[in-house]
Design a protein around this motif. Structure first.
Motif, short mmCIF file in Angstrom:
data_model
loop_
_atom_site.label_atom_id
_atom_site.label_comp_id
_atom_site.label_asym_id
_atom_site.label_seq_id
_atom_site.Cartn_x
_atom_site.Cartn_y
_atom_site.Cartn_z
N THR A 116 0.85 -1.19 0.00
CA THR A 116 0.00 0.00 0.00
C THR A 116 0.89 1.24 0.00
OG1 THR A 116 -0.15 0.20 2.42
CG2 THR A 116 -1.75 -1.23 1.33
N SER A 117 0.40 2.31 -0.61
CA SER A 117 1.18 3.55 -0.63
C SER A 117 0.24 4.74 -0.52
CB SER A 117 2.00 3.65 -1.91
OG SER A 117 1.15 3.75 -3.05
N GLY A 118 0.79 5.87 -0.05
CA GLY A 118 -0.11 6.98 0.19
C GLY A 118 0.52 8.35 0.24
N GLY A 119 -0.29 9.28 0.72
CA GLY A 119 0.09 10.68 0.76
C GLY A 119 1.18 11.00 1.76
N ASP A 120 1.49 10.05 2.65
CA ASP A 120 2.56 10.26 3.62
C ASP A 120 3.94 9.94 3.06
OD1 ASP A 120 2.32 7.51 3.45
OD2 ASP A 120 1.73 7.21 5.54
N GLY A 121 4.00 9.56 1.77
CA GLY A 121 5.28 9.26 1.14
C GLY A 121 5.82 7.88 1.43
N ASN A 122 4.98 7.02 2.03
CA ASN A 122 5.43 5.70 2.46
C ASN A 122 4.87 4.57 1.60
OD1 ASN A 122 6.91 6.70 4.64
ND2 ASN A 122 5.11 6.68 5.98
N LEU A 123 5.66 3.51 1.49
CA LEU A 123 5.24 2.24 0.92
C LEU A 123 5.21 1.24 2.06
CD1 LEU A 123 4.72 0.35 -1.58
CD2 LEU A 123 7.19 -0.02 -1.62
N ALA A 124 4.04 0.65 2.32
CA ALA A 124 3.88 -0.33 3.40
C ALA A 124 3.69 -1.72 2.81
CB ALA A 124 2.71 0.05 4.30
N VAL A 125 4.21 -2.71 3.52
CA VAL A 125 4.17 -4.09 3.05
C VAL A 125 3.54 -4.98 4.13
CG1 VAL A 125 5.51 -5.99 2.07
CG2 VAL A 125 6.32 -3.63 1.81
N TYR A 126 2.65 -5.88 3.70
CA TYR A 126 1.95 -6.79 4.61
C TYR A 126 2.03 -8.21 4.05
CZ TYR A 126 -0.17 -2.30 5.83
OH TYR A 126 -0.38 -0.99 6.16
N ALA A 127 1.92 -9.18 4.94
CA ALA A 127 1.87 -10.58 4.52
C ALA A 127 0.49 -10.89 3.94
CB ALA A 127 2.16 -11.49 5.70
N LEU A 128 0.47 -11.48 2.76
CA LEU A 128 -0.80 -11.78 2.09
C LEU A 128 -1.61 -12.83 2.85
CD1 LEU A 128 -2.69 -11.44 -0.31
CD2 LEU A 128 -1.25 -13.00 -1.61
N ASP A 129 -0.94 -13.80 3.45
CA ASP A 129 -1.66 -14.89 4.13
C ASP A 129 -2.26 -14.46 5.46
OD1 ASP A 129 -1.21 -16.72 2.11
OD2 ASP A 129 0.67 -17.44 2.97
#
Length: 306
Positions: A116-129
Motif C-alpha cells: 500500500t502507498s499513500g500521501g505520507d510518502g510511504n510504501l507499506a508491506v503486509y503478509a498476504l496470508d
C-alpha cells in the motif's frame, strides 16, 4: 491499424466521483469505489449494478480485489485500508499504517505480499496470508501514487509526487535506481506485458516510455492537456489506453506508440470530467473507464487491420 470505438453503456449509481475500478470475482464483473464511500459491483453482461459490496466511513481512492483470498481491500482518504471477506460478507480487518490518503493497493502472489502507498510518502508491506504488517519504506516527502511489478526483471516501479520514478528489487525492496520521470508529479507506472518497457504518466500530461534495464528514455509524448491518471493494456497487448484529467481517453499502438484514437465527450459521448481509472477487460475486450462525472462507461474497441 485503425480503431473504431462504440460506446456500449453508461453505468450510473454512484453519487460522487469514481476514483477506482478493479476486476471482480468473474470476467464479467467489475468493482468500483467512489467519493460516496461505497464499493459497488457491476455486471458487464446485464450492464447493471449487481450489489453494494461495502459501505466505508471515508472517501475511497483505491480498491484491490484478491481472488485467491476472496478479499477486497479499500484505501481511503483518512489513511486506512479496510479489508472485506467476500465469502463471509464482512469486514475482517482495518490497516492503519498510513497517516494520510491511500492511493495504491497492489499484491503479488510471487512475494506473497500486499503493498500500500499513500500521501505520507510511504510504501507499506503486509503478509498476504496473515495480513500482518511487515515493513514500511519512506520513499518521498510527497505522495506515493502508484506502483507496478515486472516479473521478467524482478522489479517494482513506483511513481511519486516529486516527479521521481523509483525502481526497487522485488524480493529485497532495496532501491536499484531513481530517476526523474516527470517535471511535475509522476502519477502512474505501467510495465509493458513483455517486460521490456516502462510507461509512465504524469501531472505534466506527458506519456514517457523508458527502456527497462538502464531506464533510458525511449520516447516522450505530450499525450494529454492535463494530468495522466491511468494506463491500461488490452488483453492481447497490442493496444494500450491512457486516461486523463483533460476528460479524454486515448488509444495507442503498443508497438509504435502512435496515437490511434481520442475518445471524448464531443465525438463519442464520453466523460464530462476527469477520467480517473481504466480496466481493459477480457470480457468482450471491453475498455471500462471511471470519472469524476460519477459514471462508468463501457467501450467496445474494434480493430480494423485493413
Amino acid at each position: 491499424m485503425k480503431i473504431e470505438v462504440n460506446k456500449i453503456a453508461e453505468l450510473n449509481g454512484h453519487t460522487s466521483p469514481i476514483y477506482t475500478l478493479h476486476k471482480g470475482t468473474a470476467d464479467h464483473l467489475i468493482l468500483s469505489g467512489s467519493g460516496d464511500k461505497l464499493i459497488a459491483e457491476w455486471n458487464l453482461k446485464t450492464l447493471q449494478s449487481e450489489r453494494v459490496v461495502a459501505s466505508i466511513p471515508a472517501v475511497i481512492y483505491v480498491i484491490c480485489h484478491i481472488p485467491k483470498k476472496q478479499l477486497v481491500l479499500a484505501g481511503t482518504s483518512n489513511g486506512k485500508v479496510h479489508i472485506f471477506d467476500l465469502e463471509k460478507n464482512e469486514e475482517i480487518k482495518v490497516l492503519e499504517t498510513h497517516t494520510s490518503e491511500v492511493f495504491n493497493i497492489s499484491y503479488s502472489l510471487q512475494t506473497n505480499c500486499i503493498y500500500t502507498s499513500g500521501g505520507d510518502g510511504n510504501l507499506a508491506v503486509y503478509a498476504l496470508d496473515t495480513l500482518d504488517f511487515i515493513q514500511i519504506i519512506k520513499l518521498s516527502d510527497e505522495k506515493v501514487r502508484h506502483l507496478d511489478f515486472n516479473y521478467k526483471t524482478s522489479e517494482i516501479a513506483v511513481a511519486t509526487g516529486d516527479g521521481n520514478i523509483h525502481i526497487l528489487d522485488l524480493k529485497t525492496l532495496l532501491e536499484k535506481k531513481v530517476f526523474l520521470g516527470h517535471q511535475l508529479s509522476s502519477n502512474v507506472v505501467r510495465y509493458s506485458p513483455d517486460g521490456k518497457f516502462l510507461l509512465t504518466g504524469g501531472r505534466d500530461g506527458y506519456l514517457n516510455i523508458w527502456q527497462v534495464g538502464d531506464y533510458e528514455m525511449k520516447i516522450s509524448i505530450p499525450a494529454h492537456e492535463w494530468a495522466i491518471y491511468d494506463i491500461a493494456y488490452s488483453p492481447n497487448s497490442d493496444l494500450f489506453a491512457t486516461a486523463s484529467r483533460d476528460k479524454t481517453l486515448k488509444i495507442w499502438d503498443s508497438k509504435t506508440f502512435q496515437l490511434l484514437k481520442v475518445i471524448n465527450k464531443e465525438d463519442d459521448a464520453g466523460h464530462q470530467f476527469s477520467v480517473n481509472k481504466l480496466i481493459w477487460s477480457t470480457y468482450n475486450n471491453y475498455l471500462i473507464s471511471a470519472s469524476d462525472d460519477r459514471t462508468i462507461m463501457i467501450w467496445d474497441i474494434i480493430r480494423d487491420e485493413n
